[in-house]
Design a protein around this motif. Structure first.
Motif, PDB file in Angstrom:
ATOM      1  N   GLU A 111       0.861  -1.078   0.045  1.00  0.00           N
ATOM      2  CA  GLU A 111       0.250  -0.249   0.065  1.00  0.00           C
ATOM      3  C   GLU A 111       1.659   1.148   0.250  1.00  0.00           C
ATOM      4  OE1 GLU A 111      -3.371  -0.118  -0.032  1.00  0.00           O
ATOM      5  OE2 GLU A 111      -3.531  -1.945   0.031  1.00  0.00           O
ATOM      6  N   PRO A 112       0.392   2.099  -0.178  1.00  0.00           N
ATOM      7  CA  PRO A 112       1.076   3.649   0.192  1.00  0.00           C
ATOM      8  C   PRO A 112       1.920   4.102   1.227  1.00  0.00           C
ATOM      9  CG  PRO A 112      -1.029   3.408  -1.387  1.00  0.00           C
ATOM     10  CD  PRO A 112      -1.131   2.753  -1.035  1.00  0.00           C
ATOM     11  N   TYR A 113       0.920   3.532   2.266  1.00  0.00           N
ATOM     12  CA  TYR A 113       1.917   3.715   3.327  1.00  0.00           C
ATOM     13  C   TYR A 113       2.307   3.146   3.541  1.00  0.00           C
ATOM     14  CZ  TYR A 113      -2.646   5.234   3.301  1.00  0.00           C
ATOM     15  OH  TYR A 113      -4.361   5.864   2.774  1.00  0.00           O
ATOM     16  N   GLU A 114       3.156   1.584   3.500  1.00  0.00           N
ATOM     17  CA  GLU A 114       4.234   1.079   4.289  1.00  0.00           C
ATOM     18  C   GLU A 114       5.341   0.975   2.955  1.00  0.00           C
ATOM     19  OE1 GLU A 114       1.321  -0.364   4.325  1.00  0.00           O
ATOM     20  OE2 GLU A 114       1.666  -2.237   2.693  1.00  0.00           O
ATOM     21  N   ASP A 115       4.383   1.263   1.461  1.00  0.00           N
ATOM     22  CA  ASP A 115       4.893   1.097   0.715  1.00  0.00           C
ATOM     23  C   ASP A 115       5.271   2.833  -0.681  1.00  0.00           C
ATOM     24  OD1 ASP A 115       6.613  -0.747   0.214  1.00  0.00           O
ATOM     25  OD2 ASP A 115       5.118  -1.778  -1.108  1.00  0.00           O
ATOM     26  N   HIS A 116       5.843   4.489   0.245  1.00  0.00           N
ATOM     27  CA  HIS A 116       5.376   5.098   0.311  1.00  0.00           C
ATOM     28  C   HIS A 116       6.776   5.358  -0.580  1.00  0.00           C
ATOM     29  CE1 HIS A 116       4.650   9.757   0.381  1.00  0.00           C
ATOM     30  NE2 HIS A 116       6.086   9.877   0.831  1.00  0.00           N
TER      31      HIS A 116
ATOM     32  N   ASP B  76       7.210 -11.232   4.893  1.00  0.00           N
ATOM     33  CA  ASP B  76       6.423 -10.567   3.631  1.00  0.00           C
ATOM     34  C   ASP B  76       5.277 -11.389   3.700  1.00  0.00           C
ATOM     35  OD1 ASP B  76       5.058  -8.862   2.553  1.00  0.00           O
ATOM     36  OD2 ASP B  76       7.275  -8.099   0.998  1.00  0.00           O
ATOM     37  N   VAL B  77       4.157 -12.082   4.443  1.00  0.00           N
ATOM     38  CA  VAL B  77       3.480 -12.892   3.968  1.00  0.00           C
ATOM     39  C   VAL B  77       1.803 -12.562   3.831  1.00  0.00           C
ATOM     40  CG1 VAL B  77       4.181 -15.008   5.554  1.00  0.00           C
ATOM     41  CG2 VAL B  77       2.398 -13.600   6.695  1.00  0.00           C
ATOM     42  N   GLY B  78       1.743 -11.234   3.536  1.00  0.00           N
ATOM     43  CA  GLY B  78       0.874 -10.321   3.595  1.00  0.00           C
ATOM     44  C   GLY B  78       0.050 -10.560   2.333  1.00  0.00           C
ATOM     45  N   GLN B  79       1.413  -9.974   1.346  1.00  0.00           N
ATOM     46  CA  GLN B  79       1.328 -10.209   0.313  1.00  0.00           C
ATOM     47  C   GLN B  79       0.148 -11.535   0.178  1.00  0.00           C
ATOM     48  OE1 GLN B  79       3.039  -7.001  -1.930  1.00  0.00           O
ATOM     49  NE2 GLN B  79       4.195  -6.782  -0.843  1.00  0.00           N
ATOM     50  N   GLY B  80      -0.520 -11.666  -0.283  1.00  0.00           N
ATOM     51  CA  GLY B  80      -0.920 -13.027  -0.054  1.00  0.00           C
ATOM     52  C   GLY B  80      -0.990 -13.043  -2.008  1.00  0.00           C
ATOM     53  N   THR B  81      -0.978 -13.779  -2.352  1.00  0.00           N
ATOM     54  CA  THR B  81      -1.612 -14.729  -3.832  1.00  0.00           C
ATOM     55  C   THR B  81       0.283 -14.390  -4.394  1.00  0.00           C
ATOM     56  OG1 THR B  81      -1.768 -12.713  -5.095  1.00  0.00           O
ATOM     57  CG2 THR B  81      -3.647 -13.851  -3.737  1.00  0.00           C
ATOM     58  N   THR B 417       4.533  -3.651   8.628  1.00  0.00           N
ATOM     59  CA  THR B 417       4.977  -5.091   7.546  1.00  0.00           C
ATOM     60  C   THR B 417       4.034  -5.374   7.004  1.00  0.00           C
ATOM     61  OG1 THR B 417       4.545  -8.275   7.615  1.00  0.00           O
ATOM     62  CG2 THR B 417       2.720  -7.025   8.804  1.00  0.00           C
ATOM     63  N   HIS B 418       3.347  -6.107   5.716  1.00  0.00           N
ATOM     64  CA  HIS B 418       2.566  -6.074   4.493  1.00  0.00           C
ATOM     65  C   HIS B 418       0.916  -6.527   5.167  1.00  0.00           C
ATOM     66  CE1 HIS B 418       4.775  -3.389   1.601  1.00  0.00           C
ATOM     67  NE2 HIS B 418       5.944  -5.262   1.679  1.00  0.00           N
ATOM     68  N   TYR B 419       0.103  -6.136   4.519  1.00  0.00           N
ATOM     69  CA  TYR B 419      -0.651  -6.110   4.447  1.00  0.00           C
ATOM     70  C   TYR B 419      -1.777  -6.341   3.053  1.00  0.00           C
ATOM     71  CZ  TYR B 419      -5.632  -7.212   6.003  1.00  0.00           C
ATOM     72  OH  TYR B 419      -7.138  -7.859   6.680  1.00  0.00           O
ATOM     73  N   TRP B 420      -2.097  -6.511   2.739  1.00  0.00           N
ATOM     74  CA  TRP B 420      -2.655  -6.363   1.009  1.00  0.00           C
ATOM     75  C   TRP B 420      -4.117  -6.496   1.392  1.00  0.00           C
ATOM     76  CZ3 TRP B 420      -2.520  -9.180  -4.278  1.00  0.00           C
ATOM     77  CH2 TRP B 420      -2.104  -8.067  -5.007  1.00  0.00           C
ATOM     78  N   THR B 421      -4.440  -5.688   0.440  1.00  0.00           N
ATOM     79  CA  THR B 421      -5.844  -5.381   0.924  1.00  0.00           C
ATOM     80  C   THR B 421      -6.754  -5.396  -1.322  1.00  0.00           C
ATOM     81  OG1 THR B 421      -6.282  -3.473   0.811  1.00  0.00           O
ATOM     82  CG2 THR B 421      -6.303  -5.018   2.647  1.00  0.00           C
TER      83      THR B 421
END
Lengths: 457, 505, 505, 457
Positions: A111-116, B76-81, B417-421
């Motif tokens: 997202e633009p937050y953690e990947d600004h 980085d397990v939150g960018q599932g797929t 951490t990442h979490y991709w929605t």
């Protein structure tokens, strides 16, 4: 002391036997087989894959790869006269430093937050490229210049609702192949020579979605009629799509300033290593015209405010265009393409600045002119188009006994790479391609001319 | 860092790097060739790029890099797929070597035998991994590989004179949108199979869809839900019987390497994403690489050139009259082919299987942890194991607290951490997809589960903190409206100055 | 990041990298050679190192790197005396090239002509920059170069039979402590000249100190105050007249490159820090490199080997009977010699002078900004310009607020910058030394001055914020007492576990 | 358009003419000359420095350096049999990734707040090395193993107040040179052969500060009498200083466990490139004995609490020892040395872990034994000490006509680097040094043996 411990693979930490056992126990499974319960026996591979034995250590992997790499020749830039779509320009060390940063190299789609940082770097890329192209909209890079051209043409097709695509002048046949594949069944390609009359004639048949022309063509020739093609396109209600070599735009006018609706090309010359053709990336630019913006399949990052006054944030402009959002209802399709090359090009343009881009354009024009002049002095060599101005690439004709392939081979024997035979019938071809860049010194060019003097009879 | 835009930095006259100027002797010989061009073609004013010293450029981009969360830096397990697996650093060293990086694709083949052999070998490896007869490594990524397969399918039917008739492609809702979109772009009508109650693509819908117009089925398995469709061979059979081809989207192959292959399930085509299953880095969204495997029957249609071994030397075969032509310039994204080759070579058959099994173990372990968190559920196929990933749902939490999955994701970012929605299709409500791959340690998975548990706890006990997240990120909640408003969207600094700042450049 | 200690990470059985095992045929031939050793010499238990997967190791150290403020990332003018200049990235590429990195120092000279020529050329460049007759590039850094010069001085007096008599070395309070410490370690008595009222070394004290026991004067100019001692030639003359040698510590040469040299001031020896003046990176505190320049008279004493050109080839000359011997293994810190060579080559004479002038301009510009900040003063030599750096004093602010320079430095860290408070000698009260070098842009200097102004403002208006800083750093105020308490200091995890955690390993 | 703009050097942004002018104006100066007012005219250089013309662009600099580098030969590890203090071991890619990070490469001497990462990484290095050496205290690295040895001996001298240093066995003559220079005037060196009787005899003369011995000597021989030397030292009231090859300690007992008071050596084998001898760094380790800790000249980082419970901070242990703190009253002297190599070694040890270190030790022992066996089979070649166990390095004696120098030259002609002549009289020497590591395959070693079979007559 000498009991062997398991050689847990460093890439797979949980394959350490004790860890694996404990995890299975926690999940309440006997074996990983339980997780594959849904895969029918008939579909199971009943044997191990037949692959070479693994190398067992990073050191042996390095040795193995070294053995393969040792059979490639990294040619010093001054000895290579190969271009035609992929170029050896200087890649500033800062560009490599940035694109090799773990943070950029291994990031993906946060997202633009953690990947600004990624959003800002790519938005800046768009903005820097927009200055170079003199447009207001540039996409997040697509795969390569071929795809950029193909998509730009389909954008024009959708924007105009027309069928015919008029392609002007000497175009890389591979690029035409890609365009042909990509528009098959939807558009018809009309190839015409670089001549306003021919363009006019093709347009006269009507239903033209686009005129596609090049600021510098496949032979490196600056096409001085480009402004006319653009005008003709507009007169016919078609869009003008211009292909450019981006490094030329420090010296040459960006087609958008001449009225081109869409500008496309390949980023590779802007700070990206050739990597045997792995360094390509495509760009498309246009005015900030809602009708055109709506036709981009790629992501377009935009600058927006955040909840904190004065803070910049980034996001996707008009995301509902994309196949990410609406699948087959989107414009073409979009996926992982070549974002990091966009960051590289952004760093490159920032390093070069306005004056660096101007200077490099001038240097390449001068070196090209010098190389053409020197080679034309060689008996048995003449320029294919002596009166044109060329940028980087050019073609010569051999008037003697030897074929282009023989001459290229003789050059190779002297450690010089160039003179790629031109044309479908490579065996009998009498024309050869050369290319010089800012990396060639006068001595490099003289060395080539001297070698040709020996070779061409 | 509160890093400015690059256009706000620098001062006139500063330079980041100096390019060579023409040598005096060159200028003496040719003057300024631009003067031989009409004025209209000579650029009148240099591009309005910023002007910065070299260290200043470096610092700007280094700071931006630190504002980016690479897979190397987080669990980085939150960018599932996306199959965020470890991309070994040693493999990067090979592609930075000038004997890859500096190679020009027009070099004489005698000077690039190493890279040709490597590409040839990689094709052999992937043939064995997929069971297919030929593999093209030219596509630039997964979607380009899907396009390539669609193009091959089109060429196949065209060669048989059936293209006019066979104008429909069937895909599934949980397959990547590029399957549907490439089919459409290539001129096919798209039929999408929706999941049945257990989350499998509806086989009855397939039976209803196939017929003489069927060109192909494009299907993923396991799909992004992590559920393996056990009737996959039957799907293939149904389509084959209708005269269509079957293409296997193997974006989720990581959990089944060495376990089951496209060949065994009867597919005609398949593709891998080398940046997922075969570890090449994701590079902020490419360059990546795709690999298309096909049966012998379809091999003539693959992109040209191919790499062949004539018994002595590796050669490029560009004389392939039935080929769909070029999919991208030259041979493919060579650096990623090098990396994928090195990765497979480092692991071997046993290692590939260990990777798959461990990825699946990690996934089920994480599932075991996450399903106990309040507010989360695991839709579909109750009680069945998952393969490589799991699509969860926060529907319960949403009903309880009003917060969305997206909000939880923003808050998770606060924990580094990442979490991709972004989880197309939007079928599972309040989705979250986790895909741990084989790369993460048990402690990593425990930590990730603990973060989710903490965020869920906050959602129940302190919802305002979640609602206003992120708090520790580089920036705060972004205003989305301008992105869809043509009057103010700003894809470039030029446009921003003109449209938002009201400047007249 | 709240990154744990590496010992708290991982799990038994995890591996970061696998080394090669002996090949079976090798084992078959020789067995386990360790078995031929007495049991006492065979390690009984492996070292208790942590066990982590490769990505886990990488992540740990990447996170630590992000917790470190490299010069590349900030406006690094606050580590005054350290000459934090830009270290060009392109120069790093040369030393990572296997044709430097993989070279073994025992390779036959015919296979390393490139590196030998480079070292030879660098010596010629530094001869011209210093005016000296020979330059040794062997010392590992500035202090090692000081040691080398002291050793050469010792050899010189020993050769003349005067070493017993000449057992005193004179230095100045503002010269780097290694001047005093090396002299002492080499067996000399140290006499330190203190600054006079204007901050210059006291010339009367020098006259009083010199005599038949004088071995040498070790002196810096400009000193860390940034003040150039205009009577430097007289200092040299006084010592020469007493029969001593004069060694010029050119740690602060950056501001005077091409302006004035050791030769012109009459020195017998000098040294440069290549990691300061000549841009090699500071590397968290080395590897660095030092260069010792000497007159022809002292050249025989320089470390061996030297690189000579015999008209055709570059050769190593190890046959130097009067040499002090080896100062470090082999030829020196070659990677930094490569970088320094590249830096000089990129700039040329004009560029070197431009670097010097711009560094001095930057320094006086920053001085102009900083001296207007409330609470700061510029001790000594009122109204005189400064060369490369300025030692400021926060004495006034301290008197007004009770806060120390150290506190301000910790608060400056909250703004993402360095501010180094370790300023030997502790003569200037509440010192702060800023050295902007030529690398920083005007905007950078303005930003740094603005940070200092803001911190000073806070000190007056909100002293508690400064007193409890840092607030945004990775860690908070450190308890210093344990560092000086042998009962609890912990130089290793082993010691910490035993002494603090009370574990019995 | 073609007006030339100033070529402001990218390393010196404020040399842009307009910027420079504006800054001078702000300071109120006419010219930078004003800032040099204190430098007397007589000391001014009245001409430009006589240096080669600058190269004018990064691209040309790269070309120039490439030309120099092209005259160096990077030997594949399997073809190089050179060691003797500098080694080609495998450097894991992760080590390079970390030490090349801008954040570490360009940092210097910040406080533990903004430079927490450096403090932690170096403290972890100390701790990892402490496990390897089986000690409780390890210093922040000093320059190299020579300096580490020299300083360890002076530490022993200060701790005991004695004058004589007994150096045992075959020691690198360059290292002895360094030690001699460093202790001159303070200590007396007594060189004795590797024989307990000789050590005993030397100690019998009294006033011995230290016995310095090596776990593996300059010829790679494991010195099995080391425990005895240590015991003899202690009986004589001297300290035992042991020199080790750190990679051997996965297989061999760390001398501290045998009672050595100080352990020293060179870090280079632990993940640091040889770089023509530029990769050295020195370590010293000891028990956490206040008397010894007080004698370290180097920095020693310590773990401490912060104001936040549970948080780790770092700082300098017993800083008042150092010359930084108390100038000539400190212990010897300290300055910038080789910190980054310490970080490299820390990453290396973390990657290798206990089992990796054990394995690599065993592999090198095995490869060394195999190489000795194979070379000893070559007619005209015999081992200098056939019954010893060697680690990495070993020496052979040629019994035929040709000298060691001739043989080394003949090997070089075959692309093999090794057989460095031993001894002062290199021209006539009949012994040659070889070295193998974990990187040598059996085939590499066999190739060497085969070559020697052809060469040695």
């Amino acid at each position: 002391m000498s009991t062997r411990v398991p050689r847990t693979h460093p890439y797979i930490p949980n394959s350490a036997p004790q860890v694996r056992k404990a995890m299975l126990a926690e999940v309440g499974a006997q074996d990983v087989e339980e997780f594959y319960a849904d895969i029918p026996a008939a579909l199971r591979l009943d044997r191990p894959l037949r692959l070479p034995e693994p190398l067992g250590s990073e050191a042996r992997l390095v040795a193995h790869m070294e053995e393969l790499l040792s059979r490639n020749t990294a040619v010093p830039p001054g000895r290579s006269f190969l271009g035609a779509g992929c170029y050896r320009h200087h890649v500033p060390a800062v560009v490599d430093e940035i694109v090799n940063r773990s943070e950029f190299l291994t990031a993906y789609a946060g997202e633009p937050y953690e990947d600004h940082g990624r959003f800002q770097a790519l938005w800046e890329y768009q903005s820097l490229m927009a200055e170079l192209l003199a447009v207001d909209v540039v996409n997040v890079p697509t795969y390569d210049g071929f795809q950029a051209a193909a998509t730009a043409l389909r954008m024009a097709g959708r924007a105009t609702g027309r069928r015919r695509l008029v392609l002007v002048g000497a175009i890389d046949p591979d690029r035409i192949s890609r365009i042909r594949d990509y528009v098959r069944g939807v558009h018809e390609l009309v190839l015409v020579p670089a001549d306003p009359a021919a363009v006019r004639a093709a347009l006269a048949e009507g239903d033209a979605a686009a005129v596609y022309a090049q600021l510098t063509d496949h032979d490196g020739r600056v096409d001085q009629e480009l402004p006319q093609y653009i005008e003709l396109a507009h007169q016919a209600g078609a869009l003008a799509v211009a292909h450019v070599h981006p490094l030329s735009l420090g010296a040459l006018t960006p087609p958008a300033e001449l009225g081109a609706d869409l500008t496309c090309g390949d980023l590779q010359p802007l700070g990206i290593h050739p990597s045997y053709g792995g360094g390509n990336a495509g760009f498309i630019g246009s005015a900030d015209d809602e009708r055109l913006v709506a036709e981009y399949p790629s992501r377009l990052f935009g600058l927006v405010p955040t909840d904190v006054p004065g803070e910049y944030g980034f996001g996707d402009v008009a995301y509902e265009r994309t196949s990410f959002a609406v699948r087959e209802e989107g414009k073409e399709w979009v996926g992982t393409a070549a974002a990091l090359h966009g960051i590289a090009a952004g760093v490159y343009l920032t390093l070069m600045g306005p004056h660096g881009m101007r200077e490099i354009g001038a240097t390449i024009l001068a070196n090209t002119a010098y190389a053409r002049q020197r080679l034309a002095e060689v008996p048995g060599v003449e320029l294919a188009d002596p009166r044109a101005v060329h940028f980087a690439d050019f073609t010569v004709r051999y008037t003697g006994e030897r074929t282009a392939a023989e001459i290229a081979e003789a050059l190779l024997a002297r450690g010089l790479h160039g003179g790629t035979p031109v044309g479908a019938d490579e065996a009998g071809a009498r024309e050869g391609r050369y290319c010089v860049t800012e990396l060639h010194t006068r001595a490099d060019i003289d060395r080539l001319a001297d070698a040709l003097e020996e070779i061409v009879k | 860092w509160d890093e400015k835009l690059v256009f706000e930095l620098g001062a006139p006259g500063e330079r980041g790097v100096l390019p060579p100027l023409p040598e005096p002797a060159v200028t003496a010989a040719v003057g300024d060739p631009a003067e031989r061009l009409p004025a209209a073609l000579r650029r009148a004013t240099p591009p309005a790029l910023p002007e910065l010293g070299q260290q200043q450029v470096l610092r700007h981009y280094l700071r931006l890099s630190q504002e980016n969360l690479g897979a190397d830096l987080n669990v980085d397990v939150g960018q599932g797929t996306c199959t965020m697996k470890y991309s070994p650093k040693v493999n990067d060293t090979f592609v930075r070597d000038p004997r890859i990086a500096a190679l020009h694709p027009a070099q004489d083949p005698s000077t690039v035998q190493g890279v040709l052999e490597l590409v040839h070998r990689l094709e052999q490896l992937l043939k064995e991994v997929s069971g297919m007869d030929r593999v093209s490594l030219q596509p630039g990524a997964g979607s380009a590989a899907i396009w390539t397969n669609v193009s091959v399918i089109r060429a196949h039917h065209a060669a048989r004179g059936e293209l006019e008739q066979r104008d429909e492609i069937i895909t599934t809702a949980f397959s990547h949108p590029s399957n549907a979109a490439c089919a459409k772009t290539a001129g096919f009508r798209v039929i999408t199979l929706h999941p049945d109650a257990d989350g499998y693509p509806d086989i009855e819908a397939l039976r209803a869809a196939v017929g003489p117009r069927t060109a192909a089925l494009l299907i993923t398995n396991p799909e992004d839900t992590g559920i393996y469709n056990p009737r996959i061979a039957e799907f293939v059979r149904i389509v084959h019987e209708a005269g269509g081809l079957c293409a296997y989207d193997q974006a989720n192959a990581n959990g089944i390497l060495g376990i089951t292959r496209a060949r065994e399930a009867g597919f005609d085509l398949c593709h891998f994403n080398l940046h997922k299953t075969f570890s090449t880095p994701h590079a902020c969204g490419g360059p990546a690489a795709g690999a298309c495997g096909v049966t012998a029957e379809l091999a003539p249609y693959l992109p040209r050139p191919t790499v062949e071994f004539d018994g002595e030397r590796y050669v490029l075969d560009d004389d392939r009259p039935d080929s769909v032509g070029k999919i991208r310039p030259y041979l493919g994204v060579v650096p990623n082919l090098v990396r994928a080759y090195a990765w497979i070579t480092a692991l071997g058959a046993e290692g590939l299987r260990e990777a798959a099994e461990t990825a699946v173990l990690n996934n089920n372990y994480l599932l075991h942890r996450v399903r106990r968190i309040r507010g989360v559920s695991v839709p579909y196929a109750e009680g069945r194991p998952r393969v490589e990933q799991v699509r969860y749902s926060w529907q319960q939490l949403n009903e309880d607290t009003g917060l969305h999955s997206e909000d939880l994701g923003y808050r998770a970012a606060d924990f580094g951490t990442h979490y991709w929605t972004s989880h197309h299709p939007y079928v599972v409500p309040e989705p979250m997809t986790l895909e741990p791959t084989e790369s993460y340690s048990r402690a990593d998975l425990d930590e990730y589960a603990a973060i989710l548990a903490e965020v869920a706890r906050e959602a129940y006990e302190d919802p305002e903190t979640v609602r206003t997240a992120p708090h520790n990120s580089t920036v705060h909640r972004i205003r989305h409206e301008p992105l869809d408003d043509p009057a103010v969207w700003a894809v470039s600094w030029r446009a921003y100055r003109r449209k938002v700042l009201g400047e007249r450049p």
